[in-house]
Design a protein around this motif. Structure first.
Motif, mmCIF file in Angstrom:
data_model
loop_
_atom_site.group_PDB
_atom_site.id
_atom_site.type_symbol
_atom_site.label_atom_id
_atom_site.label_comp_id
_atom_site.label_asym_id
_atom_site.label_seq_id
_atom_site.Cartn_x
_atom_site.Cartn_y
_atom_site.Cartn_z
ATOM 1 N N ALA A 180 0.833 -1.202 0.000
ATOM 2 C CA ALA A 180 0.000 0.000 0.000
ATOM 3 C C ALA A 180 0.872 1.258 0.000
ATOM 4 C CB ALA A 180 -0.932 -0.010 1.213
ATOM 5 N N VAL A 181 1.892 1.261 0.821
ATOM 6 C CA VAL A 181 2.743 2.451 0.922
ATOM 7 C C VAL A 181 3.496 2.688 -0.385
ATOM 8 C CG1 VAL A 181 4.757 3.420 2.116
ATOM 9 C CG2 VAL A 181 2.880 2.403 3.425
ATOM 10 N N LYS A 182 3.926 1.600 -1.009
ATOM 11 C CA LYS A 182 4.588 1.717 -2.315
ATOM 12 C C LYS A 182 3.645 2.402 -3.326
ATOM 13 C CE LYS A 182 7.701 0.369 -5.449
ATOM 14 N NZ LYS A 182 9.123 0.531 -5.380
ATOM 15 N N ALA A 183 2.384 1.974 -3.356
ATOM 16 C CA ALA A 183 1.416 2.561 -4.293
ATOM 17 C C ALA A 183 1.130 4.023 -3.930
ATOM 18 C CB ALA A 183 0.124 1.743 -4.288
ATOM 19 N N ILE A 184 0.946 4.301 -2.652
ATOM 20 C CA ILE A 184 0.613 5.669 -2.226
ATOM 21 C C ILE A 184 1.735 6.637 -2.589
ATOM 22 C CG2 ILE A 184 0.288 7.146 -0.178
ATOM 23 C CD1 ILE A 184 -1.199 4.665 1.081
ATOM 24 N N THR A 185 2.969 6.266 -2.291
ATOM 25 C CA THR A 185 4.065 7.212 -2.545
ATOM 26 C C THR A 185 4.359 7.338 -4.039
ATOM 27 O OG1 THR A 185 5.681 5.472 -2.049
ATOM 28 C CG2 THR A 185 5.133 6.992 -0.268
ATOM 29 N N THR A 186 3.967 6.332 -4.824
ATOM 30 C CA THR A 186 4.136 6.419 -6.281
ATOM 31 C C THR A 186 3.023 7.261 -6.910
ATOM 32 O OG1 THR A 186 5.070 4.194 -6.232
ATOM 33 C CG2 THR A 186 4.465 5.045 -8.391
ATOM 34 N N GLU A 187 1.783 7.026 -6.467
ATOM 35 C CA GLU A 187 0.622 7.660 -7.114
ATOM 36 C C GLU A 187 0.328 9.065 -6.568
ATOM 37 O OE1 GLU A 187 -2.554 4.792 -6.593
ATOM 38 O OE2 GLU A 187 -1.309 3.195 -7.456
ATOM 39 N N LEU A 188 0.746 9.359 -5.357
ATOM 40 C CA LEU A 188 0.433 10.653 -4.726
ATOM 41 C C LEU A 188 1.744 11.340 -4.366
ATOM 42 C CD1 LEU A 188 -2.454 9.330 -2.437
ATOM 43 C CD2 LEU A 188 -2.746 10.987 -4.305
ATOM 44 N N MET A 218 9.671 -0.693 5.607
ATOM 45 C CA MET A 218 8.714 0.355 5.219
ATOM 46 C C MET A 218 9.428 1.558 4.607
ATOM 47 S SD MET A 218 5.651 -0.698 5.707
ATOM 48 C CE MET A 218 4.475 0.603 6.044
ATOM 49 N N MET A 219 10.604 1.879 5.124
ATOM 50 C CA MET A 219 11.355 2.999 4.544
ATOM 51 C C MET A 219 11.767 2.664 3.113
ATOM 52 S SD MET A 219 13.482 4.407 7.838
ATOM 53 C CE MET A 219 14.328 5.734 6.940
ATOM 54 N N ALA A 220 12.017 1.388 2.841
ATOM 55 C CA ALA A 220 12.415 0.982 1.484
ATOM 56 C C ALA A 220 11.298 1.212 0.470
ATOM 57 C CB ALA A 220 12.847 -0.479 1.480
ATOM 58 N N VAL A 221 10.038 1.253 0.928
ATOM 59 C CA VAL A 221 8.922 1.483 -0.008
ATOM 60 C C VAL A 221 8.357 2.901 0.116
ATOM 61 C CG1 VAL A 221 8.266 -0.936 -0.331
ATOM 62 C CG2 VAL A 221 7.263 0.350 1.588
ATOM 63 N N GLY A 222 9.015 3.770 0.881
ATOM 64 C CA GLY A 222 8.637 5.180 0.853
ATOM 65 C C GLY A 222 8.066 5.767 2.133
ATOM 66 N N MET A 223 7.917 4.977 3.193
ATOM 67 C CA MET A 223 7.471 5.572 4.457
ATOM 68 C C MET A 223 8.542 6.566 4.902
ATOM 69 S SD MET A 223 6.496 3.562 7.939
ATOM 70 C CE MET A 223 5.332 4.223 9.104
ATOM 71 N N ASP A 224 8.134 7.786 5.233
ATOM 72 C CA ASP A 224 9.149 8.788 5.568
ATOM 73 C C ASP A 224 8.883 9.458 6.911
ATOM 74 O OD1 ASP A 224 6.990 10.336 4.863
ATOM 75 O OD2 ASP A 224 8.102 11.660 3.511
ATOM 76 N N SER A 225 8.134 8.764 7.753
ATOM 77 C CA SER A 225 7.833 9.280 9.088
ATOM 78 C C SER A 225 7.343 8.118 9.936
ATOM 79 C CB SER A 225 6.739 10.351 8.990
ATOM 80 O OG SER A 225 6.281 10.710 10.282
#
Ligand code: THG
Length: 266
Positions: A180-188, A218-225
């Motif tokens: 989900a996080v991978k999709a969110i950080t890619t699409e938004l 999670m950081m590897a797929v774009g979580m930044d907090s």
């Protein structure tokens, strides 16, 4: 830069609850100063555990905390009225925790957020409950960002919380959050992703190793907090190391600085 939301001022924690009940400002201020020195970006303030006292406890905490630090605060309550009062008492642009798609929460929050100077944590929750699939999380994130955009929130001021659920309850929960996080950080683009890190290890022994490993996945797929304990030094070392491995630490400067300062040790 990774945004660290220090979670320790929360009345569900016994020592904090006692300090709040006794109006022990020194205890709270000492804890906040330690979180600031450890590298917190925001101090989360949650006064929800003493039923019937949330508003007065929140007001007292905000006054006491702002005497000890200039860090901005993360105002943490499910109650839109408490959040609105808290918003009026902070001197720095706060991170409001949180809005969701639940009707009772969305409508009052949406009304009062118009024109406010703040950032917002948006939970991927709606009236049908916790997300059960990657698509539940991603579609709710799109709706939240779309609605918040209508009242002027830029992507950079929105922190999506995918709602991290324990891996001990369903062994697919980590994979679901990652996809989900991978999709969110890619699409938004530019939207931040945060969440209560320790939710992943709920019910398991040796939780800290689970939290750390999860954070680096999670950081590897774009979580930044993350909403986390900045006084957990191994966890903080994991944040810095993961930032470097993820390509977000030019010349490995922050990693090397941490090693020299003695805060990153293996
Ligand atoms: N998402 C968002 N906000 C949140 C959460 C979330 N706010 C509250 C919570 N979850 C994050 N805050 C904390 C604060 C303290 C602890 C965990 C999460 C904590 N827990 C220890 C534990 O879990 O074992 C100790 C508990 C205890 O000592 O009683 O310290 O998910 N947006």
């Amino acid at each position: 830069m990774f945004t660290i939301i220090g979670e320790r001022i929360n009345t569900t924690l016994k020592m904090v609850q006692a300090a709040v009940a006794d109006r022990d400002a020194d205890y709270i201020q000492d804890d906040v100063i330690q979180q600031a020195e450890a590298g917190a970006t925001y101090i989360d303030v949650n006064a929800g555990a003493r039923i019937g006292h949330e508003t007065e406890d929140m007001k007292w905490l905000l006054e006491v905390i702002q005497k000890a630090t200039d860090l901005p605060l993360c105002l943490d309550s499910p109650d839109p009225d408490v959040l609105e009062i808290a918003y009026g008492l902070v001197s720095q642009k706060p991170l409001v925790n949180s809005i969701s798609l639940e009707k009772d929460r969305f409508e009052p929050m949406f009304a009062y957020l118009q024109g406010k100077e703040c950032r917002i944590i948006a939970l991927c929750m709606d009236d049908s409950g916790m997300p059960r699939s990657v698509d539940d999380i991603v579609s709710r994130a799109h709706r939240l960002v779309g609605e918040l955009g209508r009242i002027g929130f830029k992507h950079e001021d929105i922190f999506i919380d995918p709602l991290i659920q324990p891996v001990g309850v369903d062994t697919n929960n980590c994979r679901m959050a990652m996809a989900a996080v991978k999709a969110i950080t890619t699409e938004l683009e530019g939207v931040h992703v945060t969440g209560g890190l320790s939710n992943i290890s709920y019910g398991l022994p040796q939780r800290r190793i689970v939290n750390r490993t999860f954070l680096s996945f999670m950081m590897a797929v774009g979580m930044d907090s993350a909403i986390m304990d900045p006084l957990d030094s191994a966890l903080m070392a994991c944040v810095r190391t993961s930032e470097m491995l993820n390509g977000n630490d030019d010349y490995c400067m922050n990693f090397l600085k941490g090693v020299r300062a003695g805060t990153i040790v293996s």
